[in-house]
Design an enzyme around this catalytic site. Structure first.
Site, short mmCIF file in Angstrom:
data_model
loop_
_atom_site.label_atom_id
_atom_site.label_comp_id
_atom_site.label_asym_id
_atom_site.label_seq_id
_atom_site.Cartn_x
_atom_site.Cartn_y
_atom_site.Cartn_z
N THR A 203 0.96 -1.11 0.06
CA THR A 203 -0.12 -0.07 -0.09
C THR A 203 0.61 1.24 -0.12
O THR A 203 1.72 1.37 0.76
CB THR A 203 -0.84 0.09 1.38
N ARG A 231 -12.98 -9.18 -0.21
CA ARG A 231 -12.25 -8.66 0.98
C ARG A 231 -11.82 -7.05 0.74
O ARG A 231 -11.29 -6.69 -0.38
CB ARG A 231 -11.19 -9.33 1.16
N VAL A 232 -12.20 -6.18 1.50
CA VAL A 232 -11.71 -4.89 1.78
C VAL A 232 -10.94 -4.55 3.05
O VAL A 232 -11.45 -4.94 3.94
CB VAL A 232 -12.64 -4.04 1.39
N GLY A 233 -9.80 -3.80 2.88
CA GLY A 233 -8.99 -3.66 4.10
C GLY A 233 -9.23 -2.19 4.63
O GLY A 233 -10.48 -1.50 4.51
N ASP A 234 -8.38 -1.69 5.57
CA ASP A 234 -8.43 -0.52 5.80
C ASP A 234 -8.15 0.61 4.94
O ASP A 234 -8.65 1.85 4.91
CB ASP A 234 -7.54 -0.30 6.97
N GLY A 255 -0.12 -1.93 6.27
CA GLY A 255 -0.05 -3.17 7.09
C GLY A 255 -1.37 -3.86 6.98
O GLY A 255 -2.20 -3.69 6.13
N GLY A 257 -4.71 -4.59 7.51
CA GLY A 257 -6.16 -3.75 7.37
C GLY A 257 -6.97 -3.82 8.46
O GLY A 257 -7.54 -3.17 9.09
C1 SD4 Z 1 -4.95 -3.98 3.42
N1 SD4 Z 1 -3.87 -2.10 4.46
O1 SD4 Z 1 -5.84 -3.96 2.33
C2 SD4 Z 1 -3.66 -2.88 3.28
C3 SD4 Z 1 -2.66 -3.47 2.95
C4 SD4 Z 1 -1.19 -3.30 3.29
O2 SD4 Z 1 0.86 -3.17 4.02
O3 SD4 Z 1 -1.14 -1.84 3.65
N2 SD4 Z 1 -0.22 -4.01 3.67
O4 SD4 Z 1 -5.06 -4.46 4.79
#
Ligand code: SD4
Length: 343
Positions: A203, A231-234, A255, A257
């Site tokens: 990211t 799936r959706v992260g942060d 990181g 999410g």
């Molecule tokens: C996520 N935060 O989709 C993102 C991925 C990411 O280091 O940043 N990984 O969870």
């Protein structure tokens, strides 16, 4: 007719705007150059992204334009975890998440978006052209196409094809491992360490302050490699992957999410800065909160925050060693290793 006071303020505004050679959209009250422009972004890809952001900031442009232009560089690169060339989900499709937020608390986001090269720009259109904050999936794609974004081919980049074929051999969906020494063993969630010992970036999150002292931020990702479909992260969640409060500061996250969302990560960092903490101390407190919640499982995940405050101070913190952020201002351009809680 303009009265004298208004005329003076107006002419100050126009001459400043002319000096910068830009049409400025800020209100006349904020026309004071009180801060030097500054941009920070996650990981080493941030060095290249910051250059594009700096082109905007150094010519008097708005932080909002800088954070869009900046991360577009990464979206177009070949890397594991941002843009259409990134790793796909477990069904073999690249799905993208992004958001953007400006100094007026306007914000826009897209999630689970396919076949669009620059999700951050679609997020900006959502912010500027719709009454909504977030569009997802097919609806987000329809909106993008209606706004003139080309629909790209649905195909994996050569690098992603190899990664996906390798992943398919075992198709493991195990919890993420952070202390792994090679790609083969990494869990579905980047970041991971490459064979040459360097950390791969994923990211990109970017926060910037322009010459007016105004703040904006952006965040864009393909999310976790080989994630479940949908799936959706942060990263596209305002308050989790990104938060901007023009009175206080701005923060972005990288990181795992799920664990950033759990603590409303970037928002929490900004709220701690509002209470008086410096950026690094605020990032550290939220990292500690995640570790407290996760207990021993914190060994297996990485989360990093980077934040700036209204004074132009910068700070970052991560769970594990290895997170770094790129910084550029009028004086320097560098990659800074973040402090961390666990080796
Ligand atoms: C996520 N935060 O989709 C993102 C991925 C990411 O280091 O940043 N990984 O969870």
């Amino acid at each position: 007719m303009l009265d004298r006071r208004k005329f003076i303020r107006f002419s100050t505004f126009t001459s400043f705007a002319t000096v910068l050679g830009k049409k400025l959209s800020a209100t006349e009250n904020s026309i004071t150059i009180k801060d030097q422009p500054l941009v920070v972004s996650t990981w080493d890809a941030g060095l290249r992204a910051n250059k594009a952001a700096w082109d905007v900031l150094s010519t008097g442009g708005r932080a909002l334009d800088a954070v869009e232009q900046g991360v577009m560089v990464t979206e177009a690169e070949h890397n594991c975890c941002v843009g259409l060339n990134a790793n796909p989900d477990r069904d073999g499709f690249v799905t993208l998440d992004a958001c953007i937020m400006d100094e007026f608390s306007n914000c826009g986001a897209v999630a689970f978006l396919e076949r669009i090269k620059h999700p951050v720009s679609v997020a900006r259109k959502v912010m500027e052209k719709t009454p909504h904050v977030m569009l997802v999936g097919e609806g987000a794609q329809q909106f993008a196409v209606a706004e003139g974004f080309p629909l790209e081919k649905q195909e994996l980049s050569p690098e992603a094809k190899i990664s996906y074929e390798n992943w398919l051999k075992n198709s493991t969906y195990k919890p993420p491992a952070i202390n792994v020494e090679n790609k083969k063993d990494h869990g579905p969630f980047a970041p991971f360490k490459l064979e040459n010992g360097e950390w791969n970036h994923d990211t990109i999150g970017m926060v910037a302050m322009d010459a007016m002292g105004n703040l904006s931020g952006s965040c864009t990702t393909s999310g976790a490699g080989f994630k479940m479909r949908g799936r959706v992260g942060d990263s596209p969640i305002i308050g989790a992957g990104l938060f901007v409060d023009n009175e206080v500061g701005a923060c972005t996250a990288t990181g795992q999410g799920e664990d950033v969302i759990r603590v409303a990560g970037s928002h929490s960092v900004v709220e701690l800065m509002r209470q008086g903490l410096k950026p690094e101390a605020a990032c550290k407190k939220v990292i500690e909160r995640i570790i407290r919640i996760k207990g021993k499982k914190a060994n297996d995940i990485q989360v990093g925050f980077v934040a700036i405050n209204k004074k132009g101070e910068v700070g970052a913190y991560s769970i594990h060693k290895g997170f770094s952020y790129a910084l550029k201002n009028g004086k320097e351009e560098k990659l800074v290793p973040a402090k961390f809680m666990m080796p």
